[in-house]
Write a protein that holds these residues in place. Structure first.
Motif, PDB file in Angstrom:
ATOM      1  N   LYS A 138       4.964 -18.124  10.485  1.00 30.54           N
ATOM      2  CA  LYS A 138       3.770 -18.588   9.764  1.00 30.54           C
ATOM      3  C   LYS A 138       4.128 -19.687   8.770  1.00 30.54           C
ATOM      4  O   LYS A 138       3.394 -20.668   8.625  1.00 30.54           O
ATOM      5  CB  LYS A 138       3.114 -17.410   9.027  1.00 30.54           C
ATOM      6  CG  LYS A 138       2.495 -16.411   9.988  1.00 30.54           C
ATOM      7  CD  LYS A 138       1.755 -15.348   9.232  1.00 30.54           C
ATOM      8  CE  LYS A 138       2.368 -13.989   9.449  1.00 30.54           C
ATOM      9  NZ  LYS A 138       1.727 -12.939   8.667  1.00 30.54           N
ATOM     10  N   SER A 139       5.264 -19.515   8.066  1.00 27.34           N
ATOM     11  CA  SER A 139       5.643 -20.514   7.060  1.00 27.34           C
ATOM     12  C   SER A 139       5.940 -21.862   7.708  1.00 27.34           C
ATOM     13  O   SER A 139       5.438 -22.902   7.270  1.00 27.34           O
ATOM     14  CB  SER A 139       6.882 -20.060   6.288  1.00 27.34           C
ATOM     15  OG  SER A 139       6.606 -18.853   5.624  1.00 27.34           O
ATOM     16  N   GLU A 156       1.830 -16.440   2.760  1.00 27.64           N
ATOM     17  CA  GLU A 156       2.934 -16.869   1.875  1.00 27.64           C
ATOM     18  C   GLU A 156       3.815 -17.834   2.646  1.00 27.64           C
ATOM     19  O   GLU A 156       4.297 -17.497   3.723  1.00 27.64           O
ATOM     20  CB  GLU A 156       3.803 -15.658   1.498  1.00 27.64           C
ATOM     21  CG  GLU A 156       3.117 -14.638   0.614  1.00 27.64           C
ATOM     22  CD  GLU A 156       2.914 -15.146  -0.801  1.00 27.64           C
ATOM     23  OE1 GLU A 156       3.655 -16.061  -1.233  1.00 27.64           O
ATOM     24  OE2 GLU A 156       1.986 -14.643  -1.475  1.00 27.64           O
ATOM     25  N   VAL A 157       4.016 -19.019   2.088  1.00 23.31           N
ATOM     26  CA  VAL A 157       4.910 -19.981   2.740  1.00 23.31           C
ATOM     27  C   VAL A 157       6.268 -19.904   2.034  1.00 23.31           C
ATOM     28  O   VAL A 157       6.437 -20.447   0.938  1.00 23.31           O
ATOM     29  CB  VAL A 157       4.314 -21.404   2.699  1.00 23.31           C
ATOM     30  CG1 VAL A 157       5.258 -22.413   3.339  1.00 23.31           C
ATOM     31  CG2 VAL A 157       2.963 -21.421   3.392  1.00 23.31           C
ATOM     32  N   PHE A 158       7.218 -19.185   2.675  1.00 25.52           N
ATOM     33  CA  PHE A 158       8.584 -19.010   2.138  1.00 25.52           C
ATOM     34  C   PHE A 158       8.621 -18.654   0.646  1.00 25.52           C
ATOM     35  O   PHE A 158       9.438 -19.219  -0.096  1.00 25.52           O
ATOM     36  CB  PHE A 158       9.404 -20.290   2.340  1.00 25.52           C
ATOM     37  CG  PHE A 158       9.727 -20.584   3.775  1.00 25.52           C
ATOM     38  CD1 PHE A 158      10.420 -19.665   4.554  1.00 25.52           C
ATOM     39  CD2 PHE A 158       9.355 -21.789   4.355  1.00 25.52           C
ATOM     40  CE1 PHE A 158      10.728 -19.943   5.892  1.00 25.52           C
ATOM     41  CE2 PHE A 158       9.669 -22.080   5.687  1.00 25.52           C
ATOM     42  CZ  PHE A 158      10.352 -21.156   6.448  1.00 25.52           C
ATOM     43  N   ASP A 159       7.800 -17.788   0.163  1.00 27.64           N
ATOM     44  CA  ASP A 159       7.760 -17.427  -1.268  1.00 27.64           C
ATOM     45  C   ASP A 159       7.651 -18.668  -2.159  1.00 27.64           C
ATOM     46  O   ASP A 159       8.117 -18.687  -3.297  1.00 27.64           O
ATOM     47  CB  ASP A 159       9.045 -16.674  -1.689  1.00 27.64           C
ATOM     48  CG  ASP A 159       9.083 -15.299  -1.080  1.00 27.64           C
ATOM     49  OD1 ASP A 159       7.995 -14.741  -0.819  1.00 27.64           O
ATOM     50  OD2 ASP A 159      10.201 -14.806  -0.828  1.00 27.64           O
ATOM     51  N   TRP A 160       7.066 -19.684  -1.647  1.00 27.76           N
ATOM     52  CA  TRP A 160       7.058 -20.995  -2.286  1.00 27.76           C
ATOM     53  C   TRP A 160       5.649 -21.263  -2.798  1.00 27.76           C
ATOM     54  O   TRP A 160       5.429 -21.559  -3.951  1.00 27.76           O
ATOM     55  CB  TRP A 160       7.506 -21.992  -1.227  1.00 27.76           C
ATOM     56  CG  TRP A 160       7.768 -23.370  -1.671  1.00 27.76           C
ATOM     57  CD1 TRP A 160       7.967 -23.808  -2.947  1.00 27.76           C
ATOM     58  CD2 TRP A 160       7.860 -24.510  -0.825  1.00 27.76           C
ATOM     59  NE1 TRP A 160       8.181 -25.153  -2.929  1.00 27.76           N
ATOM     60  CE2 TRP A 160       8.125 -25.611  -1.638  1.00 27.76           C
ATOM     61  CE3 TRP A 160       7.747 -24.723   0.554  1.00 27.76           C
ATOM     62  CZ2 TRP A 160       8.269 -26.905  -1.140  1.00 27.76           C
ATOM     63  CZ3 TRP A 160       7.903 -26.002   1.043  1.00 27.76           C
ATOM     64  CH2 TRP A 160       8.170 -27.071   0.205  1.00 27.76           C
ATOM     65  N   ALA A 186       1.218 -20.038  -1.682  1.00 26.16           N
ATOM     66  CA  ALA A 186       0.379 -19.238  -0.780  1.00 26.16           C
ATOM     67  C   ALA A 186      -0.847 -20.048  -0.373  1.00 26.16           C
ATOM     68  O   ALA A 186      -1.393 -20.802  -1.180  1.00 26.16           O
ATOM     69  CB  ALA A 186      -0.040 -17.954  -1.471  1.00 26.16           C
ATOM     70  N   LEU A 196       3.869 -25.482   7.368  1.00 21.43           N
ATOM     71  CA  LEU A 196       4.531 -26.744   7.003  1.00 21.43           C
ATOM     72  C   LEU A 196       4.296 -27.783   8.103  1.00 21.43           C
ATOM     73  O   LEU A 196       4.101 -28.974   7.824  1.00 21.43           O
ATOM     74  CB  LEU A 196       6.028 -26.523   6.754  1.00 21.43           C
ATOM     75  CG  LEU A 196       6.351 -25.653   5.525  1.00 21.43           C
ATOM     76  CD1 LEU A 196       7.857 -25.445   5.397  1.00 21.43           C
ATOM     77  CD2 LEU A 196       5.804 -26.275   4.239  1.00 21.43           C
ATOM     78  N   ALA A 239       7.004 -13.907   9.382  1.00 20.72           N
ATOM     79  CA  ALA A 239       6.904 -14.636   8.098  1.00 20.72           C
ATOM     80  C   ALA A 239       7.440 -16.057   8.274  1.00 20.72           C
ATOM     81  O   ALA A 239       6.841 -17.027   7.786  1.00 20.72           O
ATOM     82  CB  ALA A 239       7.669 -13.889   7.008  1.00 20.72           C
ATOM     83  N   ILE A 240       8.562 -16.182   9.008  1.00 21.37           N
ATOM     84  CA  ILE A 240       9.131 -17.518   9.252  1.00 21.37           C
ATOM     85  C   ILE A 240       8.179 -18.326  10.147  1.00 21.37           C
ATOM     86  O   ILE A 240       7.898 -19.496   9.895  1.00 21.37           O
ATOM     87  CB  ILE A 240      10.534 -17.409   9.911  1.00 21.37           C
ATOM     88  CG1 ILE A 240      11.509 -16.750   8.934  1.00 21.37           C
ATOM     89  CG2 ILE A 240      11.048 -18.775  10.354  1.00 21.37           C
ATOM     90  CD1 ILE A 240      12.875 -16.431   9.513  1.00 21.37           C
TER      91      ILE A 240
END
Ligand code: HEM
Ligand code: HEM
Length: 183
Positions: free
Chosen positions: A53-54, A118-122, A124, A58, A50-51
């Motif tokens: 990909k996020s 999902e980018v850091f629950d920020w 998508a 960025l 997850a990290i």
């Protein structure tokens, strides 16, 4: 502090873009190799990808902004003999090309089944190209080899920067490290 480039030096924006990009690429490479070895029972099994990909997405935005900045600014000429200058110019474009290829292949692995990222629950990022035959496997293989290619090219680029600094003793590395204060 000078923000923009001149024909002889980098401004602070280009310098910050350069080192943030380099740091992110090296970090993502190490994280990528480590995370694919994790087992299901490891507490990082879901968190690490997850990290990865996020941060990767960025970085995508960062490299796009960097490219726009580069195209809209004067660019300092590489220092050295004419062949060396041409090699440096081509190497820089090749680094951009490989960076985009790694980022796009990563996106294609993660969205192969049509799921957004999902980018850091920020926010998508939606899947656009998905469900191609063997998309996940082919993009995965490309991602691995392109990432290695990028790291090999970056290592050559780093050695060249160190040669300029320690052997030729010219300003190549210094002008990518120091913020200039004129203007
Ligand atoms: C320049 C940026 C990047 C670098 C250097 C990088 C590097 C790597 C590396 C070395 C691996 C291990 C591959 C393997 O051993 O199979 C990996 C795996 C992976 N990367 Fe990246 N990556 C980057 C960006 C991205 C982006 C933007 C995404 C998605 C949005 C992404 C998604 C993935 C996924 C899903 C895997 C796991 C693949 C598998 O399980 O085989 N990566 N990455
Ligand atoms: C993944 C790592 C790296 C990538 C992808 C990368 C990429 C680039 C690119 C695309 C440029 C062209 C300038 C621009 O477009 O703004 C550049 C310039 C430069 N990079 Fe890197 N770089 C990396 C790591 C490093 C490292 C570790 C060093 C030093 C030890 C370094 C030293 C330099 C220098 C000195 C320049 C300016 C060259 C000149 O003025 O001709 N880079 N880099």
């Amino acid at each position: 502090m000078r923000l923009g480039n001149t024909t002889t030096g980098y401004g602070s924006v280009a310098i910050i873009f350069h080192w943030l990009t380099a740091l992110a690429i090296i970090g993502l490479f190490a994280l990528g190799l480590w995370m694919v070895e994790l087992t299901y029972y490891d507490s990082w099994y879901n968190k690490a990808p997850a990290i990865h990909k996020s941060v990767g997405l960025l970085l995508f935005v960062l490299v796009l902004l960097r490219l726009i900045w580069r195209l809209g600014n004067p660019h300092p000429e590489p220092i050295g003999e004419s062949l060396e200058k041409r090699l440096a110019g081509s190497m820089h474009w090749l680094l951009y090309l490989f960076t985009f290829a790694v980022l796009i292949s990563g996106y294609l692995i993660s969205t192969a089944k049509g799921k957004p990222i999902e980018v850091f629950d920020w926010f998508a990022v939606p899947a656009t190209v998905h469900n191609l035959p063997e998309q996940e496997d082919i993009a995965g293989l490309l991602h691995l080899w392109l990432a290695w290619g990028l790291i090999v090219l970056s290592s050559g680029h780093t050695l060249a920067a160190l040669k300029h600094h320690f052997i030729d003793r010219d300003a190549t590395l210094r002008r990518m490290l120091r913020f200039t204060h004129d203007k």
